[in-house]
Design an enzyme around this catalytic site. Structure first.
Site, mmCIF file in Angstrom:
data_model
loop_
_atom_site.group_PDB
_atom_site.id
_atom_site.type_symbol
_atom_site.label_atom_id
_atom_site.label_comp_id
_atom_site.label_asym_id
_atom_site.label_seq_id
_atom_site.Cartn_x
_atom_site.Cartn_y
_atom_site.Cartn_z
ATOM 1 N N HIS A 47 0.818 -1.238 0.092
ATOM 2 C CA HIS A 47 0.113 0.087 -0.124
ATOM 3 C C HIS A 47 0.944 1.453 0.194
ATOM 4 C CE1 HIS A 47 -3.687 -2.363 0.513
ATOM 5 N NE2 HIS A 47 -3.446 -2.772 1.539
ATOM 6 N N ASP A 105 -2.635 -10.702 -2.438
ATOM 7 C CA ASP A 105 -3.302 -10.031 -1.217
ATOM 8 C C ASP A 105 -4.622 -9.811 -1.787
ATOM 9 O OD1 ASP A 105 -2.154 -8.749 1.534
ATOM 10 O OD2 ASP A 105 -4.070 -7.575 0.523
ATOM 11 N N HIS A 155 -6.247 -7.219 -0.754
ATOM 12 C CA HIS A 155 -6.286 -5.754 -0.931
ATOM 13 C C HIS A 155 -5.636 -5.518 -2.343
ATOM 14 C CE1 HIS A 155 -6.992 -6.243 3.404
ATOM 15 N NE2 HIS A 155 -7.854 -5.570 3.127
ATOM 16 N N ASP A 195 -4.629 -12.956 3.095
ATOM 17 C CA ASP A 195 -5.928 -12.367 3.781
ATOM 18 C C ASP A 195 -7.223 -12.668 2.945
ATOM 19 O OD1 ASP A 195 -4.684 -10.578 1.980
ATOM 20 O OD2 ASP A 195 -4.859 -8.965 3.349
HETATM 21 ZN ZN LIG Z 1 -4.145 -7.288 2.304
#
Ligand SMILES: [Zn+2]
Length: 308
Positions: A125, A162, A164, A245
């Site tokens: 991120h 991931d 996200h 995740d």
């Molecule tokens: Zn994540």
């Protein structure tokens, strides 16, 4: 060829507030799981401290300075709503970066066939000039640039599974045709980026999946979008932004992947690395917040890496 595993105890000293999902116990759970008998031949090494100058491969000096200045002498300081730093956070970040860069060195020198790095804080991120989403610096982006600058790699692919979207990695390589960024992720979900039509200069491949998508949708996205993109790009190195995740046990999202999906995905990326990249494959831990789901998924991932 051997599989190497890098981590460092100081990565567990990057502290987050009570109840925060990105916590030191994540690394404890991984290290404990990899102590099990099937991993007897895994080569375990302490991550070396990264060279601070390599942070500038992916971030401007003012971002590095800002993160350093934010580190408190004691207690915790907040960078944004969910990103905090504690006294050891900068050292932990340098170890996560050092492990990632060492992993790249290992696969180019032939010291290892493939490498998994379990560092904290995670990285995907972190944008060029913004720490966010538990991330301070973009470990995968720095490692990709390190491969280009130190080992003469012309093209590096980053595959990010991931749950996200890796907005930071996309931001850093948005207009760079020498790095391919492919991501499967849940949408809608934090951070909100990662739509199919975000394609950079043709070097970004986003495969957003709806909540509840499950194993079949994940495998279909890799087969239909990511693997063909790797074939077209023909990278000299494949880096996995390995977040776990998307596992069904994870509390932060609803993609409902099974543990075996990470074994399968690792296998198909190893096949691509073997055919396109002389086997060079480096995997860097990103998210994964249910300790059982995380450690089981990492065991599946590393177990497959060790099968060569
Ligand atoms: Zn994540």
């Amino acid at each position: 060829m051997r599989t190497r595993f890098y981590t460092h105890p100081v990565c567990r000293e990057h502290l987050t507030p009570p109840g925060h999902p990105e916590r030191p116990d994540r690394l404890r759970a991984i290290v404990d799981r990899l102590d099990d008998e099937p991993f007897a031949y895994l080569e375990r090494l302490e991550a070396p401290l990264g060279d601070e100058a390599t942070i500038l491969y992916a971030h401007p000096q003012h971002h590095l300075d800002k993160v350093k200045m934010s580190i408190p002498e004691d207690g915790m300081a907040r960078i944004d709503e969910d990103t905090t730093v504690s006294p050891k956070s900068f050292e932990a970040a340098l170890l996560a970066i050092g492990g990632a860069n060492a992993a790249v060195d290992d696969v180019f020198s032939g010291e290892a066939g493939n490498v998994f790095v379990a560092g904290r804080p995670p990285g995907h991120h972190a944008e060029k000039d913004r720490a966010m989403g538990f991330c301070l610096f973009n470990n995968a982006a720095i490692a990709a640039r390190h491969a280009q600058r130190k080992h003469g790699a012309e093209r590096v692919a980053i595959v990010d599974w991931d749950v996200h979207h890796g907005n930071g990695t996309q931001d850093i390589f948005w207009d760079d045709p020498t790095v391919l960024y492919c991501s499967t992720h849940q949408m809608p979900l934090y951070p909100g980026t990662g739509a199919r039509d975000e394609t950079g200069v043709g070097n970004i491949v986003n495969a957003p999946l709806p909540p509840g998508a499950g194993s079949e949708a994940f495998r279909e996205a890799l087969n239909a979008l990511v693997l063909p993109a790797l074939d077209r790009f023909s990278p000299d190195l494949i880096i996995i932004s390995a977040g776990f995740d998307a596992h069904w046990r994870d509390p932060l999202a609803e993609l409902n992947f099974q543990t075996e999906d990470f074994d399968w995905a690792t296998g198909v990326l190893m096949e691509k690395a073997d055919r396109l990249s002389q086997g060079r494959l480096v995997s860097l831990l990103e998210g994964g917040y249910d300790l059982e789901g995380l450690s089981a998924s990492v065991a599946a991932h590393v177990g497959r890496l060790m099968k060569g």
